[in-house]
Write a protein that holds these residues in place. Structure first.
Motif, PDB file in Angstrom:
ATOM      1  N   GLU A 126       0.979  -1.082  -0.070  1.00  0.00           N
ATOM      2  CA  GLU A 126      -0.012   0.099  -0.054  1.00  0.00           C
ATOM      3  C   GLU A 126       1.027   1.260  -0.038  1.00  0.00           C
ATOM      4  O   GLU A 126       2.063   1.318   0.633  1.00  0.00           O
ATOM      5  CB  GLU A 126      -0.679   0.092   1.304  1.00  0.00           C
ATOM      6  N   MET A 127       0.433   2.332  -0.811  1.00  0.00           N
ATOM      7  CA  MET A 127       0.952   3.701  -0.583  1.00  0.00           C
ATOM      8  C   MET A 127       0.462   4.413   0.250  1.00  0.00           C
ATOM      9  O   MET A 127      -0.882   4.550   0.233  1.00  0.00           O
ATOM     10  CB  MET A 127       1.135   4.271  -1.871  1.00  0.00           C
ATOM     11  N   ILE A 128       0.956   4.586   1.414  1.00  0.00           N
ATOM     12  CA  ILE A 128       0.384   5.334   2.783  1.00  0.00           C
ATOM     13  C   ILE A 128       0.089   6.700   2.196  1.00  0.00           C
ATOM     14  O   ILE A 128       0.941   7.293   1.717  1.00  0.00           O
ATOM     15  CB  ILE A 128       1.202   5.214   3.896  1.00  0.00           C
ATOM     16  N   ALA A 129      -1.159   7.131   2.445  1.00  0.00           N
ATOM     17  CA  ALA A 129      -1.657   8.373   2.004  1.00  0.00           C
ATOM     18  C   ALA A 129      -0.883   9.506   2.638  1.00  0.00           C
ATOM     19  O   ALA A 129      -0.827  10.686   2.331  1.00  0.00           O
ATOM     20  CB  ALA A 129      -3.096   8.593   2.329  1.00  0.00           C
ATOM     21  N   CYS A 130      -0.436   9.366   4.069  1.00  0.00           N
ATOM     22  CA  CYS A 130       0.043  10.673   4.761  1.00  0.00           C
ATOM     23  C   CYS A 130       1.330  10.977   4.389  1.00  0.00           C
ATOM     24  O   CYS A 130       1.603  12.140   4.005  1.00  0.00           O
ATOM     25  CB  CYS A 130      -0.043  10.299   6.217  1.00  0.00           C
ATOM     26  N   CYS A 131       2.236   9.943   3.980  1.00  0.00           N
ATOM     27  CA  CYS A 131       3.641  10.390   3.592  1.00  0.00           C
ATOM     28  C   CYS A 131       3.963   9.708   2.134  1.00  0.00           C
ATOM     29  O   CYS A 131       4.813  10.074   1.287  1.00  0.00           O
ATOM     30  CB  CYS A 131       4.642   9.541   4.601  1.00  0.00           C
ATOM     31  N   GLY A 132       2.975   8.949   1.524  1.00  0.00           N
ATOM     32  CA  GLY A 132       3.142   8.618   0.098  1.00  0.00           C
ATOM     33  C   GLY A 132       4.237   7.202  -0.053  1.00  0.00           C
ATOM     34  O   GLY A 132       4.803   7.189  -1.145  1.00  0.00           O
ATOM     35  N   LYS A 133       4.824   6.808   1.280  1.00  0.00           N
ATOM     36  CA  LYS A 133       5.695   5.829   1.435  1.00  0.00           C
ATOM     37  C   LYS A 133       5.103   4.398   1.042  1.00  0.00           C
ATOM     38  O   LYS A 133       4.045   4.067   1.600  1.00  0.00           O
ATOM     39  CB  LYS A 133       6.388   5.663   2.481  1.00  0.00           C
ATOM     40  N   PRO A 134       5.679   3.540   0.233  1.00  0.00           N
ATOM     41  CA  PRO A 134       5.018   2.140  -0.051  1.00  0.00           C
ATOM     42  C   PRO A 134       5.598   1.054   1.287  1.00  0.00           C
ATOM     43  O   PRO A 134       6.565   1.322   1.529  1.00  0.00           O
ATOM     44  CB  PRO A 134       5.815   1.552  -1.269  1.00  0.00           C
ATOM     45  N   VAL A 135       4.532   0.614   1.630  1.00  0.00           N
ATOM     46  CA  VAL A 135       4.567  -0.377   2.849  1.00  0.00           C
ATOM     47  C   VAL A 135       3.975  -1.638   2.325  1.00  0.00           C
ATOM     48  O   VAL A 135       3.048  -1.843   1.789  1.00  0.00           O
ATOM     49  CB  VAL A 135       4.118   0.234   4.035  1.00  0.00           C
ATOM     50  N   CYS A 136       4.903  -2.664   2.551  1.00  0.00           N
ATOM     51  CA  CYS A 136       4.202  -4.099   2.180  1.00  0.00           C
ATOM     52  C   CYS A 136       3.143  -4.488   3.401  1.00  0.00           C
ATOM     53  O   CYS A 136       2.983  -4.027   4.227  1.00  0.00           O
ATOM     54  CB  CYS A 136       5.421  -5.150   2.311  1.00  0.00           C
ATOM     55  N   GLY A 137       2.483  -5.596   2.722  1.00  0.00           N
ATOM     56  CA  GLY A 137       1.452  -6.065   3.649  1.00  0.00           C
ATOM     57  C   GLY A 137       1.835  -6.470   4.806  1.00  0.00           C
ATOM     58  O   GLY A 137       1.199  -6.181   6.029  1.00  0.00           O
ATOM     59  N   GLY A 138       3.168  -6.983   5.029  1.00  0.00           N
ATOM     60  CA  GLY A 138       3.391  -7.702   6.332  1.00  0.00           C
ATOM     61  C   GLY A 138       3.773  -6.535   7.171  1.00  0.00           C
ATOM     62  O   GLY A 138       3.508  -6.565   8.687  1.00  0.00           O
ATOM     63  N   CYS A 139       4.391  -5.515   6.909  1.00  0.00           N
ATOM     64  CA  CYS A 139       4.894  -4.626   7.811  1.00  0.00           C
ATOM     65  C   CYS A 139       3.787  -3.585   8.118  1.00  0.00           C
ATOM     66  O   CYS A 139       3.478  -3.023   9.222  1.00  0.00           O
ATOM     67  CB  CYS A 139       5.860  -3.437   6.920  1.00  0.00           C
ATOM     68  N   LEU A 140       2.574  -3.593   7.196  1.00  0.00           N
ATOM     69  CA  LEU A 140       1.574  -2.697   7.620  1.00  0.00           C
ATOM     70  C   LEU A 140       0.685  -3.544   8.509  1.00  0.00           C
ATOM     71  O   LEU A 140       0.056  -2.763   9.662  1.00  0.00           O
ATOM     72  CB  LEU A 140       0.364  -2.735   6.466  1.00  0.00           C
ATOM     73  N   TYR A 141       0.875  -4.876   8.449  1.00  0.00           N
ATOM     74  CA  TYR A 141      -0.131  -5.564   9.583  1.00  0.00           C
ATOM     75  C   TYR A 141       0.519  -5.572  10.848  1.00  0.00           C
ATOM     76  O   TYR A 141      -0.097  -5.372  11.962  1.00  0.00           O
ATOM     77  CB  TYR A 141      -0.071  -7.145   8.947  1.00  0.00           C
ATOM     78  N   ALA A 142       1.771  -5.741  10.926  1.00  0.00           N
ATOM     79  CA  ALA A 142       2.628  -5.600  12.183  1.00  0.00           C
ATOM     80  C   ALA A 142       2.517  -4.133  12.791  1.00  0.00           C
ATOM     81  O   ALA A 142       2.445  -4.327  14.036  1.00  0.00           O
ATOM     82  CB  ALA A 142       4.004  -5.655  11.817  1.00  0.00           C
ATOM     83  N   SER A 143       2.371  -3.117  12.059  1.00  0.00           N
ATOM     84  CA  SER A 143       2.105  -1.708  12.436  1.00  0.00           C
ATOM     85  C   SER A 143       0.796  -1.735  13.325  1.00  0.00           C
ATOM     86  O   SER A 143       0.760  -1.304  14.357  1.00  0.00           O
ATOM     87  CB  SER A 143       2.364  -0.693  11.620  1.00  0.00           C
ATOM     88  N   VAL A 144      -0.301  -2.278  12.584  1.00  0.00           N
ATOM     89  CA  VAL A 144      -1.587  -2.185  13.420  1.00  0.00           C
ATOM     90  C   VAL A 144      -1.531  -3.073  14.378  1.00  0.00           C
ATOM     91  O   VAL A 144      -2.178  -2.459  15.326  1.00  0.00           O
ATOM     92  CB  VAL A 144      -2.441  -2.915  12.273  1.00  0.00           C
TER      93      VAL A 144
END
Length: 318
Positions: A126-144
């Protein structure tokens, strides 16, 4: 004017003398004008020779003088044309060196958190809307999971972006606000996203404007999107040269679909060697369709088995 070297003035004097029956004087004027490369004078002398007014020796002399003048006049033009052709050839060689260089990675780049290569499948990052940086699904899930917990598909707490630590946008209005702020700061990814939104609404002219701006800022996906607009004639007139240009720019940046498209274009123009070079690079970046095309080429004998085997290994690695 004739004394000063004006060939046309000299020719006109010859015509004047000829009209008065002064053939010898007219002939001298025509020979001088022909020696400057004037077509009208040599044609006049040719006619006089055919009619018997001058002999072959005089006509041959005039023709040699005329040809020498023409050669002198054309020599710089020929050299300039030869130099321009050579320069064009050198530029094409330099362009091909850049074009056919295997990109180190795909255009989507790496995850901004774990720094692993992102997959071609856009649903897996996903391209995060706030900063526009790409984050993979695994890192996104870990952050949540780090900042909150998921209950019935909803995040219970208020997670933050794993890249910039800002609060995740919770609504479409938040996402649009973040995107607009980034676009105002000339963020190419944000401008690309706005253009994509216009395209989805079939506002192709606005999409073209946004994608053009993003492409000028170096966005590879924007170049690919522009190539599609020029190919299909949406928002702009169809233009094959611009389609090729933007496709090549995207391919150089590591875009496998652009690489496959430019390969198909070369194949259509019967440039098989160039086409297969493009397919090899695209397949090495993970493009399945290019690998299928190379497999067909291998089965038909147009691609060597050892070359295809090397591409298969690179495809698996990608």
């Amino acid at each position: 004017a004739a004394i000063g070297g004006n060939a046309l003035a000299r020719h006109n004097l010859g015509c004047e003398e000829g009209s008065k029956g002064r053939i010898e004087r007219a002939m001298k004027h025509f020979i001088i004008a022909a020696s400057h490369g004037l077509d009208e004078s040599i044609e006049m002398l040719k006619g006089w020779y055919a009619d018997g007014y001058i002999n072959k020796e005089i006509y041959d002399k005039a023709r040699n003088l005329y040809q020498a003048a023409v050669d002198v006049r054309k020599s710089p033009q020929r050299e300039a044309a030869k130099l321009a052709k050579q320069n064009m050839s050198d530029e094409q060689k330099q362009r091909d060196e850049i074009l056919f260089k295997q990109p180190s990675s795909c255009h989507v780049g790496d995850c901004s958190i774990c720094l692993l290569p992102l997959p071609l499948d856009v649903t897996r990052y996903e391209m995060i809307a706030c900063c526009g940086k790409p984050v993979c699904g695994g890192c996104l899930y870990a952050s949540v999971m780090r900042d909150g917990e998921v209950r019935d598909g909803e995040v219970a707490l208020d997670p933050k972006c794993p890249s910039c630590e800002q609060r995740f946008p919770r609504s479409q209005a938040d996402r649009d606000l973040y995107r607009m702020r980034r676009a105002e700061a000339n963020d190419a990814a944000a401008i690309l996203e706005i253009g994509t939104g216009c395209f989805m609404k079939e506002d192709y002219s606005s999409a073209f404007d946004y994608w053009t701006k993003a492409a000028k800022l170096g966005d590879i996906e924007a170049h690919y999107n522009l190539s599609s607009l020029y190919y299909e004639g949406k928002g702009v007139e169809k233009d094959e040269s611009k389609f090729v240009y933007h496709c090549e720019e995207a391919a150089i940046g590591g875009h496998p679909l652009a690489r496959r498209n430019i390969g198909a274009h070369e194949n259509k123009n019967q440039n098989d060697e160039r086409a297969y070079k493009h397919f090899v690079i695209a397949a090495s970046l993970g493009d399945d369709e290019s690998l299928k095309l190379l497999k067909e080429g291998c089965e038909s004998g147009r691609v060597k088995k050892k070359d295809f085997a090397a591409v298969v290994r690179a495809h698996k690695a990608a």
